[in-house]
Design a protein around this motif. Sequence first.
Motif, mmCIF file in Angstrom:
data_model
loop_
_atom_site.group_PDB
_atom_site.id
_atom_site.type_symbol
_atom_site.label_atom_id
_atom_site.label_comp_id
_atom_site.label_asym_id
_atom_site.label_seq_id
_atom_site.Cartn_x
_atom_site.Cartn_y
_atom_site.Cartn_z
ATOM 1 N N GLN A 31 0.840 -1.194 0.000
ATOM 2 C CA GLN A 31 0.000 0.000 0.000
ATOM 3 C C GLN A 31 0.878 1.247 0.000
ATOM 4 O O GLN A 31 1.577 1.512 0.977
ATOM 5 N N GLN A 32 0.860 1.983 -1.103
ATOM 6 C CA GLN A 32 1.637 3.220 -1.197
ATOM 7 C C GLN A 32 0.828 4.286 -1.921
ATOM 8 O O GLN A 32 0.218 4.021 -2.963
ATOM 9 N N VAL A 47 6.863 8.927 -4.380
ATOM 10 C CA VAL A 47 6.381 8.188 -3.211
ATOM 11 C C VAL A 47 7.375 8.432 -2.088
ATOM 12 O O VAL A 47 8.562 8.668 -2.322
ATOM 13 N N GLU A 48 6.870 8.371 -0.843
ATOM 14 C CA GLU A 48 7.732 8.779 0.270
ATOM 15 C C GLU A 48 7.357 8.059 1.550
ATOM 16 O O GLU A 48 6.179 7.835 1.828
ATOM 17 N N GLU A 49 8.382 7.669 2.296
ATOM 18 C CA GLU A 49 8.219 7.234 3.667
ATOM 19 C C GLU A 49 8.885 8.317 4.495
ATOM 20 O O GLU A 49 10.119 8.405 4.546
ATOM 21 N N ARG A 50 8.071 9.158 5.082
ATOM 22 C CA ARG A 50 8.540 10.415 5.649
ATOM 23 C C ARG A 50 9.753 10.245 6.542
ATOM 24 O O ARG A 50 9.768 9.435 7.459
ATOM 25 N N ILE A 135 3.035 17.643 0.977
ATOM 26 C CA ILE A 135 3.855 17.869 -0.206
ATOM 27 C C ILE A 135 5.186 17.151 0.014
ATOM 28 O O ILE A 135 5.801 17.280 1.082
ATOM 29 N N PRO A 136 5.676 16.391 -0.959
ATOM 30 C CA PRO A 136 6.944 15.670 -0.776
ATOM 31 C C PRO A 136 8.089 16.609 -0.413
ATOM 32 O O PRO A 136 8.180 17.732 -0.913
ATOM 33 N N HIS A 137 8.958 16.127 0.445
ATOM 34 C CA HIS A 137 10.124 16.912 0.857
ATOM 35 C C HIS A 137 11.062 17.112 -0.332
ATOM 36 O O HIS A 137 11.240 16.212 -1.157
ATOM 37 N N ASP A 138 11.650 18.274 -0.413
ATOM 38 C CA ASP A 138 12.572 18.586 -1.509
ATOM 39 C C ASP A 138 13.998 18.315 -1.046
ATOM 40 O O ASP A 138 14.668 19.183 -0.488
ATOM 41 N N PHE A 285 16.084 7.753 -5.927
ATOM 42 C CA PHE A 285 15.762 7.428 -4.542
ATOM 43 C C PHE A 285 16.637 8.296 -3.634
ATOM 44 O O PHE A 285 17.825 8.509 -3.919
ATOM 45 N N TYR A 286 16.046 8.791 -2.558
ATOM 46 C CA TYR A 286 16.807 9.499 -1.533
ATOM 47 C C TYR A 286 16.676 8.705 -0.239
ATOM 48 O O TYR A 286 15.566 8.466 0.249
#
Length: 296
Positions: A31-32, A47-50, A135-138, A285-286
């Motif tokens: 689930q994403q 997509v992000e895992e905070r 909002i996704p982190h930059d 990927f970060y």
Amino acid sequence: MDASNPFDLRCLLDNVQGMVDALTCLRWKKQQDSIVELSDHGLVITVEERGCLQARVYFRKELFREYAYQAEVRPKFGISLGLLIDSLNTFTSSTRAAALELSYPGPDMQMIFKLVDANDSCIYAEMRTRIPDQIPHDYVIEDDGGTPISFAVKSAALKEALDDLEWPGSSIEITVSPVPPRVTFRGDGHGDLQIEFPYDRQRDLFIAFNCQREISYRYKYKFLKATTSQIPVSILKDNRGSKLTFGTNGLLKVQHLISVKPSPTPHQHYYDPSQAQARVSYIEFYVLPDVDSDDP
């Protein structure tokens, strides 16, 4: 707005399987949620895992047969990554001569997919979108004013090394050394395992190597593995390469180059090499370092 095209974006995609393969790389759990951003330059899906891991794929407008964008403000919307991949998969078995039409937004802000194949049969799908919660982190790779430490290797070799280092719940230490030039991956859990990539200009393992001083950072294995675990076989066979870049704070960027070649049309039975550069996209990927990481 053009009355004949009431959408912010309407585009035609030749190679649906190429988009499916690229999006599959981002799928590290069932689930994403993903964030889609549209612009005059193309599509970005994130997509992000905070605070741990972020991945994004870029589909430049050159990858599309047609790309008509007319929004005044860049639209951003949320959508289920798994449903997006599954929806696109329903179009991959159609005749190669057909192009998939993607449009946004529909009357209820949905994303619309439509394909009419050579037999005049139509496949149509709609996906609901939502307003993003965050909002996704930059993320930015910072350095000391010089060139960040980085290396690029064959994608298949990187995936194989990370697969072999599996220790559930453990961390992986990556060390990059200039003398002798090498990259070392070390995992510990119920034992200790180390994999070394020696840099040699005569071998084809490395595509690039840039290191002025030794660095060493640790990363949670499950997040590091997510950068390669879902790379499809088609991308590994192409093996364009994967680049790893390290910021001064230990932030790791893993970038994979991918080809999204168009399928030949009925009047074109070959692939024009001059289009090769325009048909290359990339996935980023970060990965944030483990809290106990140290940079010697």
